[in-house]
Design a protein around this motif. Structure first.
Motif, mmCIF file in Angstrom:
data_model
loop_
_atom_site.group_PDB
_atom_site.id
_atom_site.type_symbol
_atom_site.label_atom_id
_atom_site.label_comp_id
_atom_site.label_asym_id
_atom_site.label_seq_id
_atom_site.Cartn_x
_atom_site.Cartn_y
_atom_site.Cartn_z
ATOM 1 N N TRP A 243 0.839 -1.201 0.000
ATOM 2 C CA TRP A 243 0.000 0.000 0.000
ATOM 3 C C TRP A 243 0.873 1.250 0.000
ATOM 4 N N GLN A 244 1.946 1.226 0.797
ATOM 5 C CA GLN A 244 2.838 2.383 0.865
ATOM 6 C C GLN A 244 3.662 2.555 -0.403
ATOM 7 N N ASN A 245 3.865 1.469 -1.133
ATOM 8 C CA ASN A 245 4.630 1.506 -2.380
ATOM 9 C C ASN A 245 3.779 0.856 -3.473
ATOM 10 N N PRO A 246 2.836 1.612 -4.051
ATOM 11 C CA PRO A 246 1.918 1.014 -5.020
ATOM 12 C C PRO A 246 2.543 0.714 -6.381
ATOM 13 N N GLY A 247 3.807 1.080 -6.574
ATOM 14 C CA GLY A 247 4.494 0.806 -7.830
ATOM 15 C C GLY A 247 4.600 2.036 -8.698
ATOM 16 N N THR B 170 -11.406 -2.561 -12.136
ATOM 17 C CA THR B 170 -12.494 -2.731 -11.174
ATOM 18 C C THR B 170 -12.146 -1.859 -9.981
ATOM 19 N N PHE B 171 -13.063 -0.997 -9.585
ATOM 20 C CA PHE B 171 -12.826 -0.062 -8.486
ATOM 21 C C PHE B 171 -13.632 -0.472 -7.260
ATOM 22 N N VAL B 172 -12.981 -0.425 -6.095
ATOM 23 C CA VAL B 172 -13.677 -0.687 -4.841
ATOM 24 C C VAL B 172 -14.006 0.673 -4.221
ATOM 25 N N VAL B 173 -15.289 0.908 -4.022
ATOM 26 C CA VAL B 173 -15.755 2.135 -3.370
ATOM 27 C C VAL B 173 -16.443 1.763 -2.058
ATOM 28 N N GLY B 174 -16.377 2.674 -1.098
ATOM 29 C CA GLY B 174 -17.059 2.456 0.171
ATOM 30 C C GLY B 174 -16.318 1.566 1.145
ATOM 31 N N SER B 175 -15.033 1.333 0.909
ATOM 32 C CA SER B 175 -14.261 0.522 1.856
ATOM 33 C C SER B 175 -13.859 1.397 3.042
ATOM 34 N N ASN B 176 -13.212 0.781 3.985
ATOM 35 C CA ASN B 176 -12.799 1.478 5.199
ATOM 36 C C ASN B 176 -11.306 1.802 5.159
ATOM 37 N N VAL B 177 -10.819 2.278 3.995
ATOM 38 C CA VAL B 177 -9.400 2.608 3.897
ATOM 39 C C VAL B 177 -9.206 4.056 3.471
ATOM 40 N N ALA B 178 -8.115 4.623 3.966
ATOM 41 C CA ALA B 178 -7.745 5.995 3.626
ATOM 42 C C ALA B 178 -6.709 5.969 2.517
ATOM 43 N N GLY B 179 -6.844 6.897 1.593
ATOM 44 C CA GLY B 179 -5.870 7.040 0.524
ATOM 45 C C GLY B 179 -4.708 7.908 0.955
ATOM 46 N N LEU C 125 -16.796 13.338 -4.728
ATOM 47 C CA LEU C 125 -17.116 14.761 -4.609
ATOM 48 C C LEU C 125 -17.759 15.051 -3.257
ATOM 49 N N GLY C 126 -17.635 16.253 -2.810
ATOM 50 C CA GLY C 126 -18.278 16.645 -1.569
ATOM 51 C C GLY C 126 -17.346 16.592 -0.387
ATOM 52 N N PRO C 127 -17.894 16.937 0.770
ATOM 53 C CA PRO C 127 -17.057 17.011 1.975
ATOM 54 C C PRO C 127 -16.584 15.636 2.444
ATOM 55 N N VAL C 128 -15.469 15.658 3.169
ATOM 56 C CA VAL C 128 -14.871 14.440 3.714
ATOM 57 C C VAL C 128 -14.692 14.622 5.202
ATOM 58 N N ASP C 129 -15.103 13.626 5.971
ATOM 59 C CA ASP C 129 -14.891 13.637 7.423
ATOM 60 C C ASP C 129 -13.548 12.965 7.689
ATOM 61 N N LEU C 130 -12.518 13.770 7.920
ATOM 62 C CA LEU C 130 -11.181 13.218 8.162
ATOM 63 C C LEU C 130 -11.027 12.622 9.558
ATOM 64 N N ASP C 131 -12.079 12.721 10.391
ATOM 65 C CA ASP C 131 -12.028 12.124 11.719
ATOM 66 C C ASP C 131 -12.520 10.668 11.710
ATOM 67 N N LEU C 132 -12.925 10.166 10.542
ATOM 68 C CA LEU C 132 -13.338 8.777 10.452
ATOM 69 C C LEU C 132 -12.170 7.867 10.799
ATOM 70 N N ALA C 133 -12.464 6.758 11.406
ATOM 71 C CA ALA C 133 -11.412 5.792 11.741
ATOM 72 C C ALA C 133 -11.175 4.896 10.528
ATOM 73 N N LEU C 134 -10.363 5.367 9.603
ATOM 74 C CA LEU C 134 -10.070 4.601 8.386
ATOM 75 C C LEU C 134 -8.779 3.818 8.563
ATOM 76 N N GLU C 135 -8.694 2.701 7.893
ATOM 77 C CA GLU C 135 -7.500 1.868 7.972
ATOM 78 C C GLU C 135 -6.507 2.230 6.872
ATOM 79 N N THR C 136 -5.262 1.903 7.136
ATOM 80 C CA THR C 136 -4.220 1.975 6.113
ATOM 81 C C THR C 136 -3.737 0.552 5.909
ATOM 82 N N PRO C 137 -4.047 -0.025 4.733
ATOM 83 C CA PRO C 137 -3.632 -1.417 4.491
ATOM 84 C C PRO C 137 -2.116 -1.597 4.610
ATOM 85 N N ALA C 138 -1.726 -2.797 4.975
ATOM 86 C CA ALA C 138 -0.300 -3.109 5.112
ATOM 87 C C ALA C 138 0.375 -3.234 3.782
#
Length: 174
Positions: free
Chosen positions: A98-102, A113-122, A161-174
């Motif tokens: 995730w930290q080194n996507p290539g 194929t796009f995954v939307v609505g997951s619990n991960v932060a970009g 589009l639209g506002p983002v709640d940056l206080d959400l508890a999102l994961e960062t994949p390994a």
């Protein structure tokens, strides 16, 4: 009779001219350490998660995005700099981490194929839209982080589009 012969002779030339006007999609460009993200002008390689690049008609180099969510926002925006000739995204099915996507594992966005609505932060901390080159990779990601698999054309506006709640508890994949 002469007009018909003239039309028959000119038709192939007219069709050839139309074909020449079609813009050939440029190849993706490797991500370098100096690539800046279009919206924030921050270094793309300093942020984890999938990346994107858009090629614009008449521009010699692509514009890069540190987060695919930002790329999708740009695509959905009515105010663009020029016509889009190609869109590429990181293939997270083959990304080293995730930290080194290539730097060169780009795939055409219209085939991803796009995954939307997951619990991960970009890379910029907002919920991410994660691209995969195959449905199996997307399915494995969904099993772990949630979300839904969709093609580029079906990504909902509110995913980018639209506002983002940056206080959400999102994961960062390994």
């Amino acid at each position: 009779m002469k007009p018909l012969i003239l039309i028959a002779l000119l038709t192939p030339l007219a069709l050839a001219a139309c074909k020449e006007e079609q813009v050939q999609a440029p190849d993706p460009v490797d991500l370098t350490e100096v690539a800046l993200s279009y919206f924030c002008q921050m270094n793309v390689s300093e942020h984890g998660g999938p990346k994107g690049q858009i090629h614009l008609k008449g521009y010699p180099a692509p514009i890069f995005f540190a987060q695919v969510r930002d790329l999708v926002a740009y695509v959905k925006s009515p105010e663009r700099d020029a016509d889009i000739t190609a869109i590429y995204v990181s293939d997270m099915s083959v990304a080293p981490t995730w930290q080194n996507p290539g730097i060169s594992n780009w795939i055409a966005a219209d085939g991803a194929t796009f995954v939307v609505g997951s619990n991960v932060a970009g890379g910029m901390g907002a919920p991410e839209i994660v691209p995969f080159g195959d449905a199996e990779g997307a399915g494995e990601f969904i099993s772990r982080y949630g979300g839904n698999a969709v093609p580029l054309t079906d990504i909902p506006d509110d995913a980018a589009l639209g506002p983002v709640d940056l206080d959400l508890a999102l994961e960062t994949p390994a």
